[in-house]
Structure formats: structure tokens, C-alpha cells
Design a protein around this motif. Structure first.
Motif, short mmCIF file in Angstrom:
data_model
loop_
_atom_site.label_atom_id
_atom_site.label_comp_id
_atom_site.label_asym_id
_atom_site.label_seq_id
_atom_site.Cartn_x
_atom_site.Cartn_y
_atom_site.Cartn_z
N ARG A 68 0.85 -1.19 0.00
CA ARG A 68 0.00 0.00 0.00
C ARG A 68 0.88 1.24 0.00
O ARG A 68 2.06 1.19 0.29
CB ARG A 68 -0.89 0.03 1.23
CG ARG A 68 -0.13 0.18 2.53
CD ARG A 68 -1.03 0.09 3.75
NE ARG A 68 -0.24 0.23 4.97
CZ ARG A 68 -0.06 1.35 5.62
NH1 ARG A 68 -0.60 2.47 5.19
NH2 ARG A 68 0.68 1.39 6.70
N VAL A 69 0.25 2.35 -0.32
CA VAL A 69 0.89 3.65 -0.18
C VAL A 69 0.61 4.11 1.23
O VAL A 69 -0.52 4.01 1.72
CB VAL A 69 0.33 4.65 -1.22
CG1 VAL A 69 0.91 6.04 -0.99
CG2 VAL A 69 0.63 4.17 -2.63
N ARG A 70 1.62 4.60 1.90
CA ARG A 70 1.44 5.07 3.27
C ARG A 70 0.54 6.32 3.28
O ARG A 70 0.61 7.14 2.37
CB ARG A 70 2.78 5.38 3.91
CG ARG A 70 3.65 4.15 4.07
CD ARG A 70 4.92 4.48 4.83
NE ARG A 70 5.82 3.36 4.84
CZ ARG A 70 5.75 2.34 5.70
NH1 ARG A 70 4.83 2.32 6.63
NH2 ARG A 70 6.63 1.35 5.65
N PRO A 71 -0.29 6.45 4.30
CA PRO A 71 -1.19 7.62 4.35
C PRO A 71 -0.41 8.92 4.58
O PRO A 71 0.58 8.95 5.29
CB PRO A 71 -2.09 7.32 5.54
CG PRO A 71 -1.36 6.32 6.36
CD PRO A 71 -0.45 5.57 5.44
N PHE A 72 -0.89 9.95 3.92
CA PHE A 72 -0.31 11.29 4.06
C PHE A 72 -1.31 12.17 4.78
O PHE A 72 -2.50 12.15 4.47
CB PHE A 72 0.01 11.91 2.68
CG PHE A 72 1.11 11.22 1.95
CD1 PHE A 72 2.42 11.59 2.16
CD2 PHE A 72 0.84 10.20 1.05
CE1 PHE A 72 3.45 10.95 1.47
CE2 PHE A 72 1.85 9.57 0.36
CZ PHE A 72 3.16 9.94 0.57
N GLY A 73 -0.83 12.98 5.71
CA GLY A 73 -1.71 13.92 6.39
C GLY A 73 -2.04 15.08 5.48
O GLY A 73 -3.15 15.61 5.48
N TYR A 74 -1.08 15.51 4.66
CA TYR A 74 -1.26 16.69 3.81
C TYR A 74 -0.34 16.54 2.61
O TYR A 74 0.84 16.26 2.76
CB TYR A 74 -0.92 17.95 4.60
CG TYR A 74 -0.77 19.18 3.75
CD1 TYR A 74 -1.89 19.83 3.24
CD2 TYR A 74 0.49 19.68 3.43
CE1 TYR A 74 -1.75 20.95 2.45
CE2 TYR A 74 0.63 20.80 2.64
CZ TYR A 74 -0.49 21.44 2.16
OH TYR A 74 -0.36 22.55 1.37
N LEU A 75 -0.88 16.73 1.44
CA LEU A 75 -0.08 16.73 0.23
C LEU A 75 -0.10 18.12 -0.37
O LEU A 75 -1.18 18.66 -0.66
CB LEU A 75 -0.62 15.73 -0.80
CG LEU A 75 -0.45 14.25 -0.48
CD1 LEU A 75 -1.13 13.41 -1.54
CD2 LEU A 75 1.02 13.90 -0.43
N PRO A 76 1.05 18.76 -0.52
CA PRO A 76 1.06 20.10 -1.12
C PRO A 76 0.68 20.04 -2.59
O PRO A 76 0.90 19.05 -3.26
CB PRO A 76 2.51 20.54 -0.95
CG PRO A 76 3.29 19.29 -0.80
CD PRO A 76 2.36 18.27 -0.20
N LYS A 77 0.09 21.13 -3.08
CA LYS A 77 -0.23 21.23 -4.50
C LYS A 77 1.06 21.44 -5.27
O LYS A 77 1.92 22.20 -4.86
CB LYS A 77 -1.18 22.38 -4.76
CG LYS A 77 -2.57 22.13 -4.25
CD LYS A 77 -3.50 23.23 -4.68
CE LYS A 77 -4.89 22.90 -4.20
NZ LYS A 77 -5.87 23.85 -4.68
N LEU A 78 1.16 20.76 -6.38
CA LEU A 78 2.37 20.89 -7.21
C LEU A 78 2.15 21.85 -8.33
O LEU A 78 1.15 22.07 -8.85
CB LEU A 78 2.79 19.53 -7.74
CG LEU A 78 3.12 18.50 -6.68
CD1 LEU A 78 3.41 17.17 -7.33
CD2 LEU A 78 4.33 18.95 -5.89
#
Length: 78
Positions: A68-78
């Protein structure tokens, strides 16, 4: 004297070949990439790094098998 020059040249060629060996480079990349990739993905097994020559270029292929992909709390916009 001539023998020493030839020995130095041979050592230089062998040293250069050691660093230009694609299989050696793949092992180094695998060791460097694994801890970084593990921060983002839960690996099921170690990553696979392959290299092939295409004309004058070297093409590297990285294959990752993951649970699985590990959960991210926040992903910045690229």
C-alpha cells in the motif's frame, strides 16, 4: 620505471571500470532508493533496479512491489 607507469595505468583503468559497471551502479541505487521509497510506500519485497544500454544512453528501470501507499496527512499542490 616503465613497469610502475604501466601498473599505475592498469590500476586507474580497473578503478574506472569498477565505477562504470552498470550492475554495480544498480546495487548502489537500490541501496540508496530503498529507504527513501519506504517512507512513502509499504514494500512487499525489495525494489528491483535494472539497467540497459540504448545507443549512447543508459536506461534505468525501477520496479517496486508494494502492499500500500502510506497515508499522508497533507499533500502540497504541485
Amino acid at each position: 620505471m616503465k613497469y610502475q607507469v604501466m601498473e599505475q595505468r592498469l590500476n586507474s583503468v580497473l578503478e574506472r571500470d569498477k565505477y562504470n559497471d552498470p550492475q554495480n551502479i544498480c546495487q548502489i541505487l537500490k541501496g540508496e532508493l530503498s529507504p527513501i521509497i519506504s517512507n512513502y510506500i509499504e514494500l512487499t519485497e525489495s525494489i528491483d533496479v535494472r539497467c540497459k544500454k540504448s545507443g549512447e544512453k543508459l536506461l534505468f528501470q525501477v520496479e517496486i512491489e508494494a502492499k500500500r501507499v502510506r497515508p499522508f496527512g497533507y499533500l502540497p499542490k504541485l
